[in-house]
Write an enzyme that holds these catalytic residues in place. Sequence first.
Site, PDB file in Angstrom:
ATOM      1  N   ARG A 264      33.697  45.086  38.405  1.00 48.74           N
ATOM      2  CA  ARG A 264      35.152  45.251  38.280  1.00 48.74           C
ATOM      3  C   ARG A 264      35.889  44.101  38.968  1.00 48.74           C
ATOM      4  O   ARG A 264      36.938  43.660  38.517  1.00 48.74           O
ATOM      5  CB  ARG A 264      35.587  46.586  38.892  1.00 48.74           C
TER       6      ARG A 264
ATOM      7  N   GLU B 151      44.581  54.964  39.835  1.00 48.53           N
ATOM      8  CA  GLU B 151      44.247  53.777  40.615  1.00 48.53           C
ATOM      9  C   GLU B 151      45.197  52.591  40.469  1.00 48.53           C
ATOM     10  O   GLU B 151      45.414  51.863  41.436  1.00 48.53           O
ATOM     11  CB  GLU B 151      42.824  53.312  40.268  1.00 48.53           C
TER      12      GLU B 151
END
Length: 781
Positions: free
Chosen positions: A318, A720
């Site tokens: 990520r 998030e």
Amino acid sequence: MSNETPYTQVRVSQAHDSACQQVAGAALYIDDIPEPRGTLQVYVAQSPHAHARILQCELDDVAHQPGVAAVVTLEDIPGVVDVSCIHAGDEPVFAQGTVQFLGQPIYAVAAETLDAARLATQHARIEYEPLPAVLTVEQAMAQQSFVLPPRKIKRGDPDTALQGAKHRLQGSLRTGGQDHFYLESHISLAVPEDDGGMLIYCSTQNPSEVQSLCARVLDLPDAAVKVQVRRMGGAFGGKETQPAQLAIIAALVACKTGRPAKVRLDRDDDMRMTGKRHAFVIDYDIGFDDQGLIEGVRFVQKVRCGYTADLSGAVADRGVLHCDNSYYLANVAVESYRCRTNTVSDTAFRGFGIPQGVMGIERAMLDIAQHLGLDPLEVRRRNLYGPGRDQTHYGQTLSNMILPEIIDQLVEESRYDERRQAVQAFNQTHRYLKKGIALTPVMMGISFTRLHLNQGGAFINIYKDGSIALNHGGTEMGQGLFIKVAQIVAHELGVGVEKVRITATTTEKVPNTSATASSAGSDLNGMAARDAALKLKGRLSEVACRHFGAEAEAIVFQDGHVQAGEQRISFEKLVGLAYLERTSLSATGFFKTPDIHFDNDTFHGHPFLYFAYGAAVSEVLVDTLTGEYRVERVDILHDVGRSLNPAIDIGQIEGGFIQGMGWLTSEELHWDDKGRLRTHAPSTYKIPSVGNRPDVMNVKLMENPAFRSATPYHSKAVGEPPLMLAVSVYQALLEAASEVVPRPAMDAPITPERVLLAKPMAGAKQACAKGLGREEAATLL
Ligand code: LUZ
Ligand code: MOS
């Protein structure tokens, strides 16, 4: 069947379903469940060394202490010893031969009271031979100590672009780890069943994984292990993989003694024993033109993973996927090193490597702007993705890219230009107090990067009185998932949300679920619940057709009634009729995210269903003589598509932002040179408190009616993405500090000490590099 139902249950604010119980202290967490008779309390003995060989382990005296019912060790494990989420074989339930970090479980004691269990551990005779420990990223790099092989990706020709660029800068920064600091620490209660099965109440985001890992360790079929959780007192990623080991220790005790067993970590043990956000060291080399347009960039990301792989591969990926934040990088190379250290295994944490990836490019943006004497916002705007520059370095073409609109609207509503001038004027007239203001964008790809995890399941029962019980694979950690999914079911069945009874997550009702993670909880479980609700609606609709003598198209479910033209019957009465007609009133629902694919080897594809966007402006005031600062004002404009529940979404944005701000400003994890975590309680680890809230905080949802996707009513994930908005606070602090120190090298978190001790980054040519102190430098301005 008509689909024209007005949106009275979704796209409206509804209070969190547990709000009243939580405020009144009546909401039950696992430690509040009345303990079954005979429950044992379990204390987990921990390694006192960061790295050592276990020469001898003599526990007989422990077992004979008062109140002790059992001592559990590796030898009590009937099945597989490993509890790693990716079956890497690197995470034994208890240390095996060597200890790999300070705090690692070595064995467990079960006793009538927790004190008795803890005291008994003093009678263990364990001999260790200390071994050299790898504690830092630098040590790991020097020794090539990795949990997984490095990843190197490239697009275009970054080397040629860097060499040909008119301007070029290098820099490096570190971002620290972060403790999840959920209010409810890790806890599991295992209850043995009379058929050899095991029921586990576990504070977990991932009941199915706890179930399957526990079954492997106990050598049971998955179907013999049930895992249940009604709610968690916070999780933030800390309960995505890490509950399994502790749940399994409770289950081993229950297995061995035939008695229920509870493992409940106190705050200090929780902080020492469980994983955190990954610390990163990021080196960058960036080439750009006179306008600040990036021509080539190289990143090296060195990721501290702790002693096992856990989710570190996906987290580090990520970081690579999001090294662009929201900027088009035509020529880019990233090297990502997954460093193995003798520290607790780092794990998922809200943002999952993205915040760290974003920090590198945002730091470079400020460098470029200051080098060229431009407003950093101008540089950011020039580098944004846009028409003809809309393909990411991993090959996904962006859609619904509304960042330019978000930034324009935020600039106007926050009066950015005017305030930036005021900040500059302030800095000219104040010698020691300095201000900074920064706007940073966010763009987060939504979907698990592991394809198979992008599925959700649900299960709905309608009882013959018309009441509805909803179950799905998602878990509630305070984020409001349960109310959102209930709203979806209420909307489809045309009833008020209060008619939908929300039930605990359990592996018995919905199997093989993914962790509630990746911000995808309401997307996956909401769509699955909608699928189940539509099946039931279809069956009820057939009953209504017969009852009214009407066509299916004429039937409307609305306001607690079902109608066809002038004819109308209450939802409850219709359900009663359906029962008498022998209709199945129970349905499962399922959803898998369409249209996503990703080749993990070439790092190329279309991994995300869509992107969530947002931007924030933060203004800070710094006292450069003490290092103290305040965040004076924050303005946020964030995109959640068509919000399912604006009140819940704004709460997530506020909470995510403040948590990100804590990571970047005050939350500092400190391990000493023996590998001891010295910040393992709120006395030494500072999370943001009420007093740290920005004096002014304006949060607004961006209107985004054009967004279309396979999500509930075209809503977007919110869990998030807002955490990354806090990067604006970091940038504003850097800007304020650079009023007195050119190109300050300030690692995250920027604590007041770091502000006070700020030094110029290597390569900064101006005043401070000539050896001037802060005071003298200030006089030059
Ligand atoms: N968890 C995970 C995540 O297992 N995979 C992911 O891609 C992810 N992304 C964000 C947050 N948690
Ligand atoms: Mo996560 S970091 O549990 O989405």
